[in-house]
Structure formats: structure tokens, C-alpha cells
Scaffold this motif. Structure first.
Motif, PDB file in Angstrom:
ATOM      1  N   TYR A 170      40.042  48.505  45.229  1.00  0.00           N
ATOM      2  CA  TYR A 170      39.636  48.107  43.872  1.00  0.00           C
ATOM      3  C   TYR A 170      38.211  47.560  43.833  1.00  0.00           C
ATOM      4  O   TYR A 170      37.743  47.130  42.776  1.00  0.00           O
ATOM      5  N   ILE A 221      36.117  46.106  40.646  1.00  0.00           N
ATOM      6  CA  ILE A 221      35.884  44.660  40.601  1.00  0.00           C
ATOM      7  C   ILE A 221      34.388  44.376  40.477  1.00  0.00           C
ATOM      8  O   ILE A 221      33.968  43.547  39.660  1.00  0.00           O
ATOM      9  N   ILE A 271      42.859  38.153  42.194  1.00  0.00           N
ATOM     10  CA  ILE A 271      43.741  39.292  42.505  1.00  0.00           C
ATOM     11  C   ILE A 271      44.503  39.041  43.805  1.00  0.00           C
ATOM     12  O   ILE A 271      45.703  39.342  43.893  1.00  0.00           O
ATOM     13  N   ILE A 282      41.582  44.886  34.678  1.00  0.00           N
ATOM     14  CA  ILE A 282      40.717  43.897  35.336  1.00  0.00           C
ATOM     15  C   ILE A 282      39.733  43.316  34.324  1.00  0.00           C
ATOM     16  O   ILE A 282      39.452  42.116  34.343  1.00  0.00           O
TER      17      ILE A 282
END
Length: 183
Positions: A47, A51, A69, A110
Motif C-alpha cells: 500500500y 499511502i 494502518i 485511505i
């Protein structure tokens, strides 16, 4: 980045023994938080691009997003079909308080979790104007977990958070990701 303070300058006691017990660690504190962050690194790297993109767009340190996270879903490892109880996705957005956006591991999710964080940091900035930017960030992390009303004093920032350590654990994990994870 964005006036939220420097995560590396935030004092932290790290994970409580309750949190460290999730990984059967015989110790708590910053070392436990760092160990758990490192354990999550391979999953987190999946990710990383998202991010970093969201962090840049929202002007908040990507390491902070990674720390959340890691704490909330262990980079997706603790989720069942994207769910952890009443909470959704990598950042564990609570369906009882928010309209869920995006797939559990998506950029949209996110972005929503980061927007929620930025909103509660703003609440903490208003509530505690005399705090430094770093203190307000740490207070915002606690508020991400327990709500701004439950944050009452900096020296007891985690008194109402899960495990009694949410902000301190996230800060320590974020510091590890900043120093060792390339976030």
C-alpha cells in the motif's frame, strides 16, 4: 509537512503490554511497537504508493498513515472481508459514525481515513490551542480512536483509547516507518 508537526519529535511510551500481547511479545513500549511495525512491513509495502500519494495530497506525513494502518488492521492482516467488527478497511473507519467509502484497501478508503484524522486533529487544535503541533498531532491520533471529547489532557492522552496506548503506539510505529520503512 502540512503543519501537523514532526512525528520524529513526538515523545512516546509505545505499546502497552495488552497491545504487545497480540504478537506474544514479552515486553511492551517503543520496542514492542517497532517490532509490530516491522512485522507488518511486507504487507504495508503493498500500500506504500497509495499511502505516499494520499499523504502528499493531504499534506500529512505518510508514516503517520502507515502507523495507523499497522495499529488498526496490521496492514489488512486482521480483517475478514475488509471488516474488523463495526470498522471497515485498513484504517478501520467505523460504520456507526461514517458513511464508508471505497474498497477496504483502496486509495479512496485511505483518503477517507486520512480526512477523518485531519478533522480530529483540527478539533484538538481548537480544544488545546496552547499545545505544540506535535502534541496536537498526538492528541489527534488519540481522538481518531476515541473521539475528540475523550481527549482531556496531554499527559493522559491515551486514557480513553483502546489498550490505553493508541496514540503512543501509533506514534512509535510511525517513527519506525519513517526511519526504517521508507515512508
Amino acid at each position: 509537512m502540512g503543519g501537523y508537526g514532526d512525528v520524529l519529535s513526538i515523545d512516546t511510551s509505545g505499546a502497552s503490554q495488552e497491545t504487545a500481547n497480540q504478537d506474544d511479545l514479552p515486553y511492551d513500549g517503543v520496542d514492542a511497537s517497532h517490532n509490530m511495525a516491522e512485522t507488518d512491513l511486507d504487507r504495508m509495502n503493498a500500500y506504500k504508493e497509495i499511502i505516499q500519494k494520499v499523504g502528499q495530497q493531504k499534506r500529512i506525513d505518510p508514516a503517520i498513515i502507515a502507523g495507523i494502518i499497522s495499529r488498526q488492521s496490521r496492514a489488512g492482516n486482521t480483517l475478514k472481508d475488509g471488516w474488523g467488527g463495526d470498522c471497515w478497511g485498513l484504517m478501520q473507519v467505523n460504520k456507526n459514525y461514517h458513511t464508508l467509502k471505497g474498497a477496504w484497501d483502496s486509495e479512496e478508503h485511505i483518503r477517507q481515513g486520512t480526512d477523518i484524522l485531519i478533522g480530529v486533529i483540527g478539533n484538538i487544535k481548537t480544544k488545546f490551542r496552547a499545545w505544540t503541533a506535535e502534541q496536537q498531532l498526538k492528541g489527534g491520533l488519540a481522538a481518531y480512536n476515541c473521539g475528540p471529547r475523550a481527549v482531556r489532557a496531554y499527559d493522559r492522552v491515551d486514557e480513553n483509547t483502546s489498550g490505553g496506548d493508541f496514540a503512543n503506539d501509533v506514534v512509535a510505529r510511525a517513527q519506525w516507518y519513517k526511519n526504517h520503512g521508507g515512508f
